[in-house]
Design a protein around this motif. Structure first.
Motif, PDB file in Angstrom:
ATOM      1  N   VAL A 192       4.219 -21.612  13.842  1.00 50.55           N
ATOM      2  CA  VAL A 192       3.154 -20.904  14.540  1.00 50.55           C
ATOM      3  C   VAL A 192       2.715 -21.831  15.670  1.00 50.55           C
ATOM      4  N   LEU A 193       2.794 -21.315  16.906  1.00 49.01           N
ATOM      5  CA  LEU A 193       2.595 -22.147  18.090  1.00 49.01           C
ATOM      6  C   LEU A 193       1.495 -21.564  18.981  1.00 49.01           C
ATOM      7  N   PRO A 194       0.961 -22.375  19.885  1.00 47.97           N
ATOM      8  CA  PRO A 194      -0.032 -21.844  20.831  1.00 47.97           C
ATOM      9  C   PRO A 194       0.592 -20.833  21.784  1.00 47.97           C
ATOM     10  N   ARG A 195      -0.227 -19.902  22.240  1.00 48.53           N
ATOM     11  CA  ARG A 195       0.250 -18.858  23.151  1.00 48.53           C
ATOM     12  C   ARG A 195       0.453 -19.428  24.554  1.00 48.53           C
ATOM     13  N   ARG A 214      15.880 -24.830  20.515  1.00 53.07           N
ATOM     14  CA  ARG A 214      14.682 -24.078  20.865  1.00 53.07           C
ATOM     15  C   ARG A 214      13.773 -23.971  19.651  1.00 53.07           C
ATOM     16  N   LEU A 215      12.492 -24.052  19.890  1.00 55.50           N
ATOM     17  CA  LEU A 215      11.524 -23.890  18.809  1.00 55.50           C
ATOM     18  C   LEU A 215      11.488 -22.421  18.379  1.00 55.50           C
ATOM     19  N   GLU A 216      11.465 -22.193  17.071  1.00 55.51           N
ATOM     20  CA  GLU A 216      11.445 -20.835  16.535  1.00 55.51           C
ATOM     21  C   GLU A 216       9.995 -20.430  16.256  1.00 55.51           C
ATOM     22  N   SER A 217       9.402 -19.683  17.169  1.00 54.84           N
ATOM     23  CA  SER A 217       8.023 -19.244  17.028  1.00 54.84           C
ATOM     24  C   SER A 217       7.985 -17.896  16.332  1.00 54.84           C
ATOM     25  N   ALA A 219       4.979 -16.823  15.109  1.00 51.50           N
ATOM     26  CA  ALA A 219       3.614 -16.357  15.395  1.00 51.50           C
ATOM     27  C   ALA A 219       3.031 -17.243  16.485  1.00 51.50           C
ATOM     28  N   GLU A 220       2.170 -16.661  17.297  1.00 46.83           N
ATOM     29  CA  GLU A 220       1.503 -17.409  18.359  1.00 46.83           C
ATOM     30  C   GLU A 220       0.005 -17.145  18.280  1.00 46.83           C
ATOM     31  N   ALA A 221      -0.782 -18.184  18.485  1.00 48.00           N
ATOM     32  CA  ALA A 221      -2.241 -18.036  18.413  1.00 48.00           C
ATOM     33  C   ALA A 221      -2.902 -19.156  19.187  1.00 48.00           C
ATOM     34  N   ASP A 222      -3.917 -18.795  19.979  1.00 45.67           N
ATOM     35  CA  ASP A 222      -4.719 -19.816  20.657  1.00 45.67           C
ATOM     36  C   ASP A 222      -5.638 -20.523  19.668  1.00 45.67           C
ATOM     37  N   SER A 223      -6.140 -19.780  18.697  1.00 46.07           N
ATOM     38  CA  SER A 223      -7.103 -20.319  17.752  1.00 46.07           C
ATOM     39  C   SER A 223      -6.459 -21.333  16.815  1.00 46.07           C
ATOM     40  N   LEU A 224      -7.032 -22.528  16.776  1.00 45.02           N
ATOM     41  CA  LEU A 224      -6.538 -23.549  15.857  1.00 45.02           C
ATOM     42  C   LEU A 224      -6.848 -23.166  14.418  1.00 45.02           C
ATOM     43  N   THR A 225      -7.957 -22.482  14.215  1.00 39.83           N
ATOM     44  CA  THR A 225      -8.295 -22.020  12.870  1.00 39.83           C
ATOM     45  C   THR A 225      -7.255 -21.036  12.361  1.00 39.83           C
ATOM     46  N   ARG A 228      -4.067 -22.953  11.438  1.00 41.47           N
ATOM     47  CA  ARG A 228      -4.207 -23.674  10.164  1.00 41.47           C
ATOM     48  C   ARG A 228      -4.180 -22.721   8.975  1.00 41.47           C
ATOM     49  N   GLU A 229      -4.890 -21.605   9.095  1.00 43.41           N
ATOM     50  CA  GLU A 229      -4.965 -20.675   7.974  1.00 43.41           C
ATOM     51  C   GLU A 229      -3.601 -20.025   7.697  1.00 43.41           C
ATOM     52  N   LEU A 230      -2.877 -19.690   8.760  1.00 44.26           N
ATOM     53  CA  LEU A 230      -1.548 -19.111   8.562  1.00 44.26           C
ATOM     54  C   LEU A 230      -0.640 -20.083   7.812  1.00 44.26           C
ATOM     55  N   VAL A 231      -0.672 -21.347   8.219  1.00 35.85           N
ATOM     56  CA  VAL A 231       0.172 -22.350   7.575  1.00 35.85           C
ATOM     57  C   VAL A 231      -0.261 -22.570   6.128  1.00 35.85           C
ATOM     58  N   ALA A 232      -1.581 -22.681   5.910  1.00 34.48           N
ATOM     59  CA  ALA A 232      -2.087 -22.956   4.555  1.00 34.48           C
ATOM     60  C   ALA A 232      -1.728 -21.857   3.563  1.00 34.48           C
ATOM     61  N   HIS A 233      -1.584 -20.633   4.058  1.00 32.96           N
ATOM     62  CA  HIS A 233      -1.336 -19.502   3.154  1.00 32.96           C
ATOM     63  C   HIS A 233       0.099 -18.979   3.207  1.00 32.96           C
ATOM     64  N   THR A 234       0.978 -19.683   3.939  1.00 32.72           N
ATOM     65  CA  THR A 234       2.352 -19.174   4.091  1.00 32.72           C
ATOM     66  C   THR A 234       3.364 -20.275   3.791  1.00 32.72           C
TER      67      THR A 234
END
Length: 319
Positions: A192-195, A214-217, A219-225, A228-234
């Motif tokens: 999950v990378l920044p947009r 190449r990085l495999e994105s 999901a993309e999100a500006d929000s750091l929260t 973090r939440e996507l990673v913590a739950h996936t």
């Protein structure tokens, strides 16, 4: 109402003598008498009655003196308050911040200003570096906390600290169990990378391309929260973040992280000043407070953490 004349009138009323007041003020009695006569005309009638021993207040004078004593006391208090205000730094400061510097830096900055400079108001804009740069250049911001890939080379930016980059995963991932992980091992990882547009995203993509992948994105999100939440739950999902973003999650055992090396992606956190125009006194106070806070934390964006066994020192310090 002429303040010195009011003071003179009340002084004569207290002394009961024009000559005593003239002597006290080292002037002639006729000068005092002329000012009192002019003041009586402004007040609509005689304030004193002349006697052989001096002067006494008329009934009108008693009423005027009573009201003017209250007025003079209030006026002197007001003037003292204005003098105190003039010595305080006041005004609005428009501060641009990156999401990762919102806490604890801005929180502690606000608390310090409230305690030491309550006349300063913070107007805070949170955004990505590209946006903040544009706002600063246009004059819409007074100060901005930014990430740069090179140390500042101009007087318009001051280096606050240098931070490294970490691969972040759910707890138990083998890849982040070691202190460091080679950037090349990101090949094939679900990230999950920044947009875009983002200088940081461009830097990550360019680093991967330089290493032949190449990085495999996923999901993309500006929000750091959100990241973090996507990673913590996936399980099996990773993100690439700075240390100050994940310290609390590491302490809580929600995330695991390892420093990226080969190359070591470090960023310079700078305090950017406007390229044109002078800083207001309030802006100078805020800029100095930011520098002092970061320096007191060992040139990091986070306060020194309480040492805990499950928080690696390498990450808690941001080094």
């Amino acid at each position: 109402m002429h303040l010195p004349t009011v003071r003179l009138f009340l002084e004569v009323a207290e002394a009961g003598s024009l000559s005593k007041v003239a002597l006290r003020r080292q002037t002639v009695q006729s000068h005092i008498s002329r000012q009192i006569t002019d003041f009586e005309a402004q007040c609509g009638g005689p304030l004193f009655r002349r006697t052989g021993r001096g002067v006494v207040l008329t009934e009108h004078g008693v009423r005027v003196a009573s009201r003017l004593r209250v007025w003079l006391n209030d006026t002197e208090h007001l003037m003292e308050e204005m003098r105190l205000d003039s010595s305080q730094v006041m005004g609005e400061v428009r501060l641009g911040i990156l999401p990762s510097s919102a806490h604890p830096l801005v929180t502690r900055l606000f608390q310090r200003l409230q305690a030491q400079h309550p006349g300063i108001r913070l107007n805070i804009t949170e955004g990505q570096g590209v946006v903040l740069d544009t706002l600063l250049d246009s004059g819409a911001l007074d100060l901005a906390i930014l990430f740069r890939f090179q140390p500042p080379s101009s007087a318009e930016e001051k280096l606050l600290c240098v931070v490294h980059t970490y691969l972040v995963s759910p707890p138990g991932a083998a890849l982040t169990a070691e202190p460091t992980v080679e950037f090349a091992r990101l090949d094939g990882l679900r990230l999950v990378l920044p947009r875009r547009p983002s200088h940081w995203r461009n830097a990550l993509d360019e680093t991967a391309r330089s290493l032949g992948f190449r990085l495999e994105s996923v999901a993309e999100a500006d929000s750091l929260t959100v990241q973090r939440e996507l990673v913590a739950h996936t399980p099996g999902l990773y993100s690439i973040l700075g240390p100050f973003t994940v310290v609390a999650d590491l302490q809580a055992g929600r995330l695991q992280a390892s420093k990226l090396v080969g190359p070591d992606l470090c960023r310079h956190v700078t305090l950017a000043l406007p390229k044109q125009g002078k800083l207001t006194p309030a802006c100078r106070v805020v800029a100095a407070a930011i520098e002092e806070l970061v320096a007191s934390w060992g040139h990091q964006l986070t306060e020194p953490p309480i040492s805990e066994p499950d928080v690696p020192d390498r990450l808690a310090s941001g080094r």
